[in-house]
Scaffold this active site. Structure first.
Site, short mmCIF file in Angstrom:
data_model
loop_
_atom_site.label_atom_id
_atom_site.label_comp_id
_atom_site.label_asym_id
_atom_site.label_seq_id
_atom_site.Cartn_x
_atom_site.Cartn_y
_atom_site.Cartn_z
N ARG A 73 28.20 5.93 40.76
CA ARG A 73 28.36 6.34 42.16
C ARG A 73 27.10 7.09 42.61
O ARG A 73 26.49 7.80 41.82
CB ARG A 73 29.56 7.28 42.32
CG ARG A 73 30.90 6.62 42.15
CD ARG A 73 32.02 7.56 42.52
NE ARG A 73 32.13 8.70 41.63
CZ ARG A 73 31.74 9.94 41.91
NH1 ARG A 73 31.24 10.23 43.09
NH2 ARG A 73 31.87 10.91 41.05
N TYR A 215 28.04 -1.56 42.14
CA TYR A 215 28.70 -0.87 41.02
C TYR A 215 29.88 -0.01 41.43
O TYR A 215 29.80 0.76 42.40
CB TYR A 215 27.69 0.02 40.28
CG TYR A 215 28.15 0.40 38.90
CD1 TYR A 215 27.89 -0.44 37.83
CD2 TYR A 215 28.87 1.56 38.68
CE1 TYR A 215 28.32 -0.12 36.55
CE2 TYR A 215 29.31 1.89 37.40
CZ TYR A 215 29.03 1.06 36.34
OH TYR A 215 29.47 1.38 35.08
N LYS A 224 37.47 5.03 45.61
CA LYS A 224 37.07 6.36 46.08
C LYS A 224 36.91 6.38 47.60
O LYS A 224 37.23 7.37 48.26
CB LYS A 224 35.77 6.78 45.41
CG LYS A 224 35.80 6.76 43.88
CD LYS A 224 36.80 7.75 43.33
CE LYS A 224 36.65 7.89 41.82
NZ LYS A 224 37.65 8.82 41.27
N HIS A 244 42.73 13.39 43.84
CA HIS A 244 42.04 12.87 42.67
C HIS A 244 42.83 13.31 41.42
O HIS A 244 42.42 14.23 40.72
CB HIS A 244 40.61 13.46 42.66
CG HIS A 244 39.70 12.85 41.65
ND1 HIS A 244 38.60 13.49 41.16
CD2 HIS A 244 39.71 11.63 41.04
CE1 HIS A 244 37.98 12.72 40.30
NE2 HIS A 244 38.63 11.58 40.20
N SER A 266 35.57 14.60 37.47
CA SER A 266 35.14 13.40 36.75
C SER A 266 34.62 13.82 35.36
O SER A 266 34.04 14.89 35.21
CB SER A 266 34.02 12.71 37.53
OG SER A 266 34.43 12.48 38.85
N CYS A 268 36.36 14.55 32.63
CA CYS A 268 37.14 15.56 31.89
C CYS A 268 38.33 14.93 31.16
O CYS A 268 39.25 15.63 30.76
CB CYS A 268 37.64 16.65 32.83
SG CYS A 268 36.36 17.78 33.36
N ASP A 291 43.85 8.14 37.99
CA ASP A 291 42.73 8.64 38.80
C ASP A 291 43.11 9.15 40.19
O ASP A 291 42.54 10.12 40.65
CB ASP A 291 41.69 7.51 38.95
CG ASP A 291 40.35 8.02 39.45
OD1 ASP A 291 39.92 9.09 38.99
OD2 ASP A 291 39.73 7.35 40.29
N ARG A 383 31.97 0.89 31.74
CA ARG A 383 33.37 0.90 32.19
C ARG A 383 34.17 -0.28 31.69
O ARG A 383 33.61 -1.34 31.38
CB ARG A 383 33.40 0.84 33.73
CG ARG A 383 32.74 2.03 34.41
CD ARG A 383 33.70 3.18 34.52
NE ARG A 383 33.02 4.44 34.79
CZ ARG A 383 33.69 5.56 35.08
NH1 ARG A 383 35.02 5.55 35.13
NH2 ARG A 383 33.05 6.68 35.29
O1 O2Y Z 1 30.43 5.56 38.66
C1 O2Y Z 1 31.36 4.98 39.23
O2 O2Y Z 1 31.20 4.20 40.16
C2 O2Y Z 1 32.70 5.21 38.79
S1 O2Y Z 1 33.22 6.84 39.01
C3 O2Y Z 1 34.89 6.90 38.61
C4 O2Y Z 1 35.53 5.75 38.18
C5 O2Y Z 1 36.86 5.79 37.87
C6 O2Y Z 1 37.53 6.96 38.03
N1 O2Y Z 1 36.92 8.07 38.44
C7 O2Y Z 1 35.62 8.08 38.71
C8 O2Y Z 1 35.05 9.40 39.15
O3 O2Y Z 1 33.85 9.58 39.30
O4 O2Y Z 1 35.84 10.33 39.37
MN MN Z 2 37.90 9.78 39.24
#
Ligand code: O2Y
Ligand code: MN
Length: 600
Positions: A73, A215, A224, A244, A266, A268, A291, A383
C-alpha cells in the site's frame, strides 16, 4: 455495451463514460463464474503474470510476481478528497476535489489503450445484510479480477441485486501502463514512478479512483478503499462503524460462546489471532474475519459485527504450523500467492514458514536463490489470497445477514515496554480512550530495544476516511444510543512485551487463549481483577496458566503497572491528541486528565 448484463441506466452511463475516458481495446463484464476465472488464469499464465503451481501439491493455485516498485500500500499517495481539508482531518492527505478530479482525468485518459477493461460488480457484506454496499470496479488488470472474486461477493448476483434503480460506488482502477499498437506487454504492468501513483477517495460522491499500482490494497478496491475509508464515512452518516478488526467466536468447554472483535495495527498478527488454535484444552476458536468488521446496533441494543469480505489477503512470511496452522490449511488449494518464493517442485516457500529452506528456489523477483545468498526469498509483504470458506475453523454464522453480537472488543499493538498483557476499560469512555491511544512499534527494532512508536488510533490511522477527532466522537456517541450495559466490554492487549534484557515475556499464538478466557470470564462476571490507575488488571491467579511454564517474575512484569512508563505514555498520547485541535472530544481530554490524576 450491447452485451451489458444490466439495464441500470446510471451504471450503463458511467461505464460508457469510463470507456470513452480510458479507451480500452475491449470490454468484459465479469460474471464471477468458475469458467471465467479459469480463462483469466490461463491467459495470465500465457502472458507470464501467473505461474501455475504443482497441481498435486497446490491444486488450483498460482504465483504472481509483482514489479519491484509495486509491493505494498502507498500511504503517502493515498488521498481523501473531502470538500475541505478540515473534514479529511490531520490523519489524511487531502487535495481539493475539483483539482484532483482534473489531474486524474488527465492520467486516466487513454490509460487502458491496448488492454481489456474488466467490469467487476461486487458486494461488500452479505447481499441480504442491511448495511451491504455494492461497488463496481472497472479495471485493466486480470489479476485484480481473480483476486476480487476471492475477496468479495462478485458477479451476476450483485447486478441482479442492484437492479434497475439501485445505487453503487464507482471504483475506477488502472495499472497506468497503456500499450501502443504492437507493444509487448510485461508480466506486471504498473506505473513505476511512485509520485505518479494515486489512491484517491471522494467521500461526497462517493467514488474511488486508483492509478498506477496493481498491488493489494491499492488495487483490490473493495478492501481498504471501500470497506474502510469510504465505508467509515457512510457509517458515520448512517450510524454504524466500519472498523479495522478481526472477528472471532470463542466457545468454552461448557459450550458457552462469545464473539470478540479485535483491532490491531497492520503487522500485529490479526490473521493469527482470528483463527488461532487455543492451547487451553476444550476451548474452541472459530473465525468470522481477519481484517475488517462492520459494527451496527441491533434491535436488542447489542453491537453486531459483520465481515464485509469473503477471503483472506494474508501476509505469508511468518505463517507456519506454529503461528497459524489454520491459515496453512486454508491455503492448500485455490489460492493466489504474490511475491513468495517458488521451489523446484512447483510449490511455494517463505521465511519463517517453519519448514527448512529449499536448497534452491526462485525468489520473489524471479532470480535464482539459495539460503546463503544474503537475500530474502519472499518479499516481507508477500501475500496469499484465499477463500474464507476454506479456513478449517470458519464460523457457521460468518455470512449471517444480521452479524454476530459482540461480547468484547480488544485493542492492541506491538509494545516492548509499559503496556501490560491485558487491561480492561472501566467504562465505555475509558474504552474509547484506550482505542484512541493504540500504537505499535516498528518490527525492525534491534532485539531488546523498543522500536519507533507510531500512534495508530483504533488501528484506523491509514483507513479512517474523515477527521479522526470526529471519528472518536462517533465512537463515544454509541453509548448515548443504547443501554451502555449492552455494549461490548473493552480490553487492551499486548502480546509483544519484552523483559529488560529483550526476552519475549509472553509466548503468544495459541497461548493467547488464556487471555481470551479471562475476557470471557470478565464478561460473565466471574473473572478476578484488581482496579488500578490504568484499568482492571487480572489478579495474579486470575489467568489460567495451567501447563504453561511462565516464571513468577515474568508474570508480575506482564501484569503490573509501570507508573513511570505510563506517565510518559500519557504525555505521548496528549501530544498525539494535539493534532486534532478542537475536533478532539472533551470526553477524551477528561479521560487523559483522570489517568494523569490516578497515576499521581
Ligand atoms: O500492502 C498491501 O496492499 C496489503 S495491506 C493489508 C492487507 C491485508 C490486511 N491488512 C492490510 C493492512 O495493511 O492492514
Ligand atoms: Mn489490515
Amino acid at each position: 455495451m450491447s452485451a451489458a448484463p444490466t439495464t441500470n441506466p446510471k451504471l450503463l452511463a458511467w461505464v460508457e463514460e469510463m470507456i470513452q475516458l480510458c479507451q480500452p481495446a475491449g470490454v468484459h463484464w465479469c460474471d464471477g463464474s468458475e469458467a471465467e476465472t479459469q480463462r483469466l488464469c490461463d491467459l495470465m499464465v500465457q502472458g507470464g503474470t501467473f505461474t501455475k503451481l504443482n497441481e498435486k501439491l497446490r491444486p488450483g493455485c498460482y504465483l504472481a510476481r509483482s514489479h519491484a516498485s509495486d509491493v505494498a500500500r502507498v500511504e503517502d499517495r493515498t488521498f481523501i478528497c473531502a470538500k475541505t481539508q478540515e473534514e479529511a482531518g490531520p490523519n489524511n492527505h487531502w487535495a481539493d476535489p475539483a483539482e484532483m478530479r482534473q489531474r486524474l482525468l488527465g492520467l486516466f485518459k487513454g490509460s487502458m489503450a491496448g488492454r481489456t477493461m474488466y467490469i467487476i460488480p461486487f458486494a461488500m457484506g452479505p447481499l441480504d445484510s442491511p448495511i451491504a454496499k455494492i461497488g463496481i470496479e472497472v479495471t485493466d488488470s486480470a489479476y485484480v479480477v481473480v483476486n476480487m472474486r476471492i475477496m468479495t461477493r462478485m458477479g451476476q448476483a450483485v447486478l441482479d441485486k442492484l437492479g434497475v434503480g439501485g445505487a453503487f460506488i464507482p471504483c475506477l482502477h488502472s495499472v497506468g501502463a497503456p500499450l501502443r499498437p504492437g507493444q509487448q506487454d510485461v508480466p506486471w504492468p504498473c506505473e513505476p514512478d511512485p509520485k505518479k501513483k494515486y489512491i484517491v477517495h471522494f467521500p461526497d460522491d462517493p467514488s474511488i479512483w486508483s492509478f498506477g499500482s496493481g498491488y493489494g490494497g491499492n488495487a483490490l478496491l473493495g478492501k481498504k478503499c471501500l470497506a474502510l475509508r469510504i465505508a467509515s464515512t457512510i457509517a458515520r452518516r448512517e450510524g454504524w462503524l466500519a472498523e479495522h478488526m478481526l472477528i472471532l467466536g470463542l466457545t468454552s468447554p461448557q459450550g458457552t460462546k462469545h464473539y470478540v472483535a479485535a483491532a490491531f495495527p497492520s503487522a500485529c498478527g490479526k490473521t493469527n489471532l482470528a483463527m488461532m488454535q487455543p492451547s487451553l484444552p476444550g476451548w474452541k476458536v472459530t473465525c468470522l474475519g481477519d481484517d475488517i468488521a462492520w459494527l451496527r446496533l441491533g434491535q436488542d441494543g447489542r453491537l453486531y459485527a459483520t465481515n464485509p469480505e469473503t477471503g483472506f489477503f494474508g501476509v505469508a512470511p511468518g505463517t507456519s504450523q506454529h503461528s497459524n496452522p489454520n491459515a496453512l490449511a486454508a491455503i492448500t488449494r485455490n489460492t493466489i500467492f504474490t511475491n513468495v518464493a517458488l521451489k523446484p517442485d512447483g510449490d511455494v516457500w517463505w521465511e519463517d514458514m517453519g519448514v527448512p529452506a529449499p536448497a534452491t528456489a526462485i525468489d520473489w523477483e524471479g532470480n535464482d536463490w539459495t539460503p546463503d545468498c544474503g537475500r530474502k526469498a519472499a518479499h516481507p509483504n508477500s501475500r496469499f489470497t484465499a477463500p474464507a470458506a476454506q479456513c478449517p475453523v470458519i464460523d457457521p454464522d460468518w455470512q449471517s445477514a444480521e452479524g454476530v453480537p459482540l461480547s468484547a472488543i480488544l485493542f492492541g499493538g506491538r509494545r516492548a515496554t509499559t503496556i501490560p498483557l491485558v487491561n480492561e476499560a472501566v467504562s465505555w469512555e475509558h474504552g474509547v480512550f484506550l482505542g484512541s491511544a493504540c500504537g505499535s512499534e516498528t518490527t525492525a527494532a534491534a532485539l531488546g530495544k523498543a522500536g519507533v512508536l507510531r500512534r495508530d488510533p483504533f488501528a484506523m490511522l491509514p483507513f479512517c476516511g474523515y477527521n479522526m477527532g470526529d471519528y472518536f466522537a462517533h465512537w463515544l456517541a454509541l453509548a448515548q444510543r443504547t443501554d451502555r450495559r449492552k455494549l461490548p466490554r473493552v480490553f487492551f492487549t499486548n502480546w509483544f512485551r519484552r523483559s529488560d534484557s529483550g526476552k519475549w515475556l509472553w509466548p503468544g499464538y495459541g497461548e493467547n487463549s488464556r487471555v481470551l478466557k479471562w475476557v470471557c470470564e470478565r464478561v460473565e462476571g466471574t473473572g478476578q481483577a484488581v482496579e488500578t490507575p490504568i484499568g482492571f488488571l487480572p489478579t495474579p491467579d486470575a489467568l489460567d496458566l495451567s501447563g504453561l511454564n511462565l516464571n513468577g517474575d515474568d508474570l508480575r512484569h506482564l501484569l503490573s503497572v509501570d507508573v513511570e512508563g505510563w506517565k510518559k505514555e500519557v504525555e505521548d498520547v496528549a501530544a498525539s491528541y494535539s493534532n486534532y485541535k478542537d475536533r478532539l472530544p472533551s470526553a477524551l481530554t477528561e479521560q487523559l486528565a483522570l489517568l494523569r490524576q490516578r497515576l499521581g
